[in-house]
Design a protein around this motif. Structure first.
Motif, PDB file in Angstrom:
ATOM      1  N   ARG A  67       6.868  -3.307  -5.187  1.00 56.16           N
ATOM      2  CA  ARG A  67       7.265  -2.099  -4.449  1.00 56.16           C
ATOM      3  C   ARG A  67       6.948  -0.883  -5.299  1.00 56.16           C
ATOM      4  O   ARG A  67       7.320  -0.820  -6.473  1.00 56.16           O
ATOM      5  CB  ARG A  67       8.762  -2.122  -4.145  1.00 56.16           C
ATOM      6  CG  ARG A  67       9.291  -0.919  -3.365  1.00 56.16           C
ATOM      7  CD  ARG A  67       8.696  -0.865  -1.969  1.00 56.16           C
ATOM      8  NE  ARG A  67       9.457  -0.060  -1.032  1.00 56.16           N
ATOM      9  CZ  ARG A  67       9.281   1.251  -0.828  1.00 56.16           C
ATOM     10  NH1 ARG A  67       8.386   1.919  -1.543  1.00 56.16           N
ATOM     11  NH2 ARG A  67       9.994   1.887   0.074  1.00 56.16           N
ATOM     12  N   PHE A  68       6.212   0.060  -4.733  1.00 58.96           N
ATOM     13  CA  PHE A  68       6.004   1.349  -5.380  1.00 58.96           C
ATOM     14  C   PHE A  68       6.967   2.349  -4.758  1.00 58.96           C
ATOM     15  O   PHE A  68       7.203   2.339  -3.553  1.00 58.96           O
ATOM     16  CB  PHE A  68       4.562   1.818  -5.210  1.00 58.96           C
ATOM     17  CG  PHE A  68       3.653   1.324  -6.293  1.00 58.96           C
ATOM     18  CD1 PHE A  68       3.154   2.189  -7.251  1.00 58.96           C
ATOM     19  CD2 PHE A  68       3.323  -0.021  -6.383  1.00 58.96           C
ATOM     20  CE1 PHE A  68       2.328   1.735  -8.270  1.00 58.96           C
ATOM     21  CE2 PHE A  68       2.498  -0.489  -7.382  1.00 58.96           C
ATOM     22  CZ  PHE A  68       2.000   0.391  -8.338  1.00 58.96           C
ATOM     23  N   VAL A  69       7.523   3.217  -5.594  1.00 58.84           N
ATOM     24  CA  VAL A  69       8.462   4.220  -5.105  1.00 58.84           C
ATOM     25  C   VAL A  69       7.794   5.585  -4.958  1.00 58.84           C
ATOM     26  O   VAL A  69       8.346   6.468  -4.303  1.00 58.84           O
ATOM     27  CB  VAL A  69       9.693   4.314  -6.025  1.00 58.84           C
ATOM     28  CG1 VAL A  69      10.405   2.975  -6.087  1.00 58.84           C
ATOM     29  CG2 VAL A  69       9.318   4.767  -7.432  1.00 58.84           C
ATOM     30  N   ASP A  70       6.639   5.759  -5.576  1.00 54.91           N
ATOM     31  CA  ASP A  70       5.821   6.952  -5.373  1.00 54.91           C
ATOM     32  C   ASP A  70       4.396   6.586  -5.767  1.00 54.91           C
ATOM     33  O   ASP A  70       4.086   5.411  -5.975  1.00 54.91           O
ATOM     34  CB  ASP A  70       6.352   8.154  -6.167  1.00 54.91           C
ATOM     35  CG  ASP A  70       6.445   7.907  -7.665  1.00 54.91           C
ATOM     36  OD1 ASP A  70       5.540   7.258  -8.234  1.00 54.91           O
ATOM     37  OD2 ASP A  70       7.436   8.362  -8.285  1.00 54.91           O
ATOM     38  N   THR A 108      -6.521  -1.699  -5.425  1.00 60.90           N
ATOM     39  CA  THR A 108      -7.628  -1.165  -4.646  1.00 60.90           C
ATOM     40  C   THR A 108      -7.431   0.329  -4.472  1.00 60.90           C
ATOM     41  O   THR A 108      -6.296   0.813  -4.402  1.00 60.90           O
ATOM     42  CB  THR A 108      -7.724  -1.845  -3.267  1.00 60.90           C
ATOM     43  OG1 THR A 108      -8.816  -1.260  -2.526  1.00 60.90           O
ATOM     44  CG2 THR A 108      -6.442  -1.672  -2.467  1.00 60.90           C
ATOM     45  N   GLU A 109      -8.536   1.058  -4.398  1.00 60.04           N
ATOM     46  CA  GLU A 109      -8.490   2.498  -4.166  1.00 60.04           C
ATOM     47  C   GLU A 109      -9.278   2.892  -2.930  1.00 60.04           C
ATOM     48  O   GLU A 109      -9.502   4.081  -2.689  1.00 60.04           O
ATOM     49  CB  GLU A 109      -9.021   3.246  -5.395  1.00 60.04           C
ATOM     50  CG  GLU A 109      -8.164   3.044  -6.640  1.00 60.04           C
ATOM     51  CD  GLU A 109      -8.679   3.809  -7.838  1.00 60.04           C
ATOM     52  OE1 GLU A 109      -9.815   4.348  -7.756  1.00 60.04           O
ATOM     53  OE2 GLU A 109      -7.958   3.889  -8.854  1.00 60.04           O
ATOM     54  N   ASP A 110      -9.697   1.884  -2.127  1.00 58.48           N
ATOM     55  CA  ASP A 110     -10.485   2.191  -0.930  1.00 58.48           C
ATOM     56  C   ASP A 110      -9.995   1.398   0.282  1.00 58.48           C
ATOM     57  O   ASP A 110     -10.784   0.937   1.102  1.00 58.48           O
ATOM     58  CB  ASP A 110     -11.974   1.941  -1.175  1.00 58.48           C
ATOM     59  CG  ASP A 110     -12.276   0.490  -1.568  1.00 58.48           C
ATOM     60  OD1 ASP A 110     -11.340  -0.346  -1.548  1.00 58.48           O
ATOM     61  OD2 ASP A 110     -13.441   0.204  -1.885  1.00 58.48           O
ATOM     62  N   PHE A 140       0.843  -1.192   0.000  1.00 51.87           N
ATOM     63  CA  PHE A 140       0.000   0.000   0.000  1.00 51.87           C
ATOM     64  C   PHE A 140       0.878   1.241   0.000  1.00 51.87           C
ATOM     65  O   PHE A 140       1.851   1.322   0.754  1.00 51.87           O
ATOM     66  CB  PHE A 140      -0.912   0.024   1.229  1.00 51.87           C
ATOM     67  CG  PHE A 140      -2.170  -0.782   1.049  1.00 51.87           C
ATOM     68  CD1 PHE A 140      -3.381  -0.158   0.828  1.00 51.87           C
ATOM     69  CD2 PHE A 140      -2.131  -2.168   1.091  1.00 51.87           C
ATOM     70  CE1 PHE A 140      -4.548  -0.897   0.641  1.00 51.87           C
ATOM     71  CE2 PHE A 140      -3.281  -2.924   0.921  1.00 51.87           C
ATOM     72  CZ  PHE A 140      -4.497  -2.289   0.695  1.00 51.87           C
ATOM     73  N   ASN A 141       0.512   2.205  -0.835  1.00 55.61           N
ATOM     74  CA  ASN A 141       1.191   3.496  -0.845  1.00 55.61           C
ATOM     75  C   ASN A 141       0.688   4.410   0.268  1.00 55.61           C
ATOM     76  O   ASN A 141       1.422   5.247   0.783  1.00 55.61           O
ATOM     77  CB  ASN A 141       0.972   4.199  -2.187  1.00 55.61           C
ATOM     78  CG  ASN A 141       2.035   3.838  -3.204  1.00 55.61           C
ATOM     79  OD1 ASN A 141       3.021   3.185  -2.879  1.00 55.61           O
ATOM     80  ND2 ASN A 141       1.825   4.255  -4.441  1.00 55.61           N
ATOM     81  N   ASP A 142      -0.590   4.263   0.591  1.00 55.00           N
ATOM     82  CA  ASP A 142      -1.221   5.073   1.638  1.00 55.00           C
ATOM     83  C   ASP A 142      -2.403   4.274   2.162  1.00 55.00           C
ATOM     84  O   ASP A 142      -2.510   3.076   1.899  1.00 55.00           O
ATOM     85  CB  ASP A 142      -1.638   6.448   1.082  1.00 55.00           C
ATOM     86  CG  ASP A 142      -2.458   6.346  -0.201  1.00 55.00           C
ATOM     87  OD1 ASP A 142      -3.336   5.453  -0.267  1.00 55.00           O
ATOM     88  OD2 ASP A 142      -2.236   7.135  -1.127  1.00 55.00           O
ATOM     89  N   THR A 143      -3.289   4.895   2.897  1.00 62.89           N
ATOM     90  CA  THR A 143      -4.395   4.152   3.502  1.00 62.89           C
ATOM     91  C   THR A 143      -5.468   3.746   2.505  1.00 62.89           C
ATOM     92  O   THR A 143      -6.378   2.992   2.855  1.00 62.89           O
ATOM     93  CB  THR A 143      -5.045   4.976   4.626  1.00 62.89           C
ATOM     94  OG1 THR A 143      -5.498   6.231   4.085  1.00 62.89           O
ATOM     95  CG2 THR A 143      -4.052   5.224   5.748  1.00 62.89           C
TER      96      THR A 143
END
Length: 375
Positions: free
Chosen positions: A183-186, A113-115, A95-98
């Motif tokens: 892995r996402f870097v941004d 997922t976006e939620d 996950f990049n964020d919540t």
């Protein structure tokens, strides 16, 4: 290796169909495409085989067998199954964020997922990957053949021809090769790695994925087990054969490095002053020179180390496949056992701001409180 993968796929298919039958639903007759089946519903998801768990703020998301996706909002005490569009095994999540996350797994599947993990959509599967790998293998072979005689070793030509043949067979056989790490870097740029040299790249949050495995010096198709981003900004891939691939320019170019043994490397932990690699039978290697040179470290276990992480105070926590949790100092030189091995583990996470560790594995999810006080 391809035959072993096919046997594993057939075993997973049988298990998935059994899972579907257990729900009371009709099992489709004839050939079954697990990419076309949603994950079977289960009230025992937290006791099923899970391969990866991540902390998403105060939330936990775990993935595993039969396309199973679970979430917990109370530190792992209770788990809720979330709808999943596929019934193939999921191996890793990020996950990049919540809200924004991804999961990868068998048959080359990538979900997004976006939620926060409540709903998931398919972004890519092995059909597209196989076709991209065939096109890349043909292009590599053609470039090698057009060079002047004697400029390309015959062994390399043979390996490239074998890769074309393998890619053609994969296209004919259909998706089967698992993806193993991501892995996402941004917010937009991410990488996915997997078996047989699969390396994928996106610059638009996964709306499109491009195969870039042909950028590696990997003509024999080594399995790529995990990818990480070091504090320096360099990308590192842990591979089989004691091999590390490093990129200093966001995946455009890669350097192949040997750590000094021939077994599997399963992942990395970023240290204050370097990088720790862990792998098969407890092997540990530390690099203090941007990944160029590696030194073997005494291992606290003879069991394979499947996941590692750095704690907020700089110390290292390792999990072995047999269920051991091992707490090490900031340089990974001394360890003390926090939990004895009593079940096969695949992954772990530490809840932010706590000593609450959640592990996943063959028997599902388990919450453990560790003594994280300084030694």
């Amino acid at each position: 290796m391809e035959k072993q993968t096919r046997r594993a796929v057939l075993g997973t298919m049988g298990a998935a169909l059994a899972g579907w039958a257990a729900t009371g639903r009709c099992v489709p007759a004839g050939p079954v495409d697990l990419l076309g089946l949603p994950a079977p519903a289960t009230a025992r998801g937290a006791r099923r085989r899970l391969l990866s768990v991540v902390s998403v703020g105060t939330r936990l998301v775990a993935v595993g067998d039969f396309g199973l996706i679970l979430s917990s909002d109370d530190g792992g005490a209770r788990w809720e199954q979330q709808p999943s569009p596929v019934a193939v095994m999921l191996t890793a999540a990020w996950f990049n964020d919540t809200l924004h996350g991804w999961a990868v797994g068998h048959d080359g599947i990538i979900l997004a997922t976006e939620d926060g993990g409540r709903h998931w959509q398919r972004q890519l599967d092995g059909r597209s990957i196989n076709q991209q790998m065939l096109e890349a293998a043909n292009a590599q072979l053609e470039r090698a053949r057009t060079k002047p005689p004697g400029k390309v070793p015959q062994e390399l030509l043979d390996n490239l021809e074998d890769r074309v043949a393998d890619a053609e067979a994969a296209v004919q056989a259909g998706p089967s090769r698992p993806l193993l790490g991501l892995r996402f870097v941004d917010a937009h740029t991410g990488f996915v790695v997997g078996s047989y040299g699969q390396l994928l790249h996106t610059t638009d949050a996964g709306r499109t994925w491009k195969y870039i495995g042909d950028r590696l010096n990997n003509d024999t198709g080594l399995h790529l087990n995990q990818i990480t981003l070091a504090p320096s900004g360099a990308l590192y891939i842990a591979a089989e054969g004691g091999t590390v691939f490093r990129s200093d320019d966001q995946g455009q170019h890669w350097t192949r490095i040997r750590v000094g043994y021939n077994g599997q490397l399963y992942g990395f932990v970023a240290l204050n002053d370097g990088l720790l690699a862990y792998g098969f039978n407890g092997h540990l290697f530390r690099s203090d020179a941007q990944g160029q040179r590696w030194t073997a470290l005494p291992s606290p276990t003879g069991k394979s180390l499947v996941q590692g992480m750095r704690l907020p105070d700089g110390r290292v926590l390792l999990a072995s496949q047999s269920g051991e949790l091992l707490l090490g100092d900031a340089r990974a030189e001394t360890f003390r056992r926090q939990a004895s091995g009593n079940a096969e583990l695949s992954g772990m996470t530490v809840m932010p701001g706590s000593n609450h560790v959640v592990t996943v594995g063959a028997l599902g999810a388990r919450a453990t409180t560790l003594n994280l006080s300084p030694t």
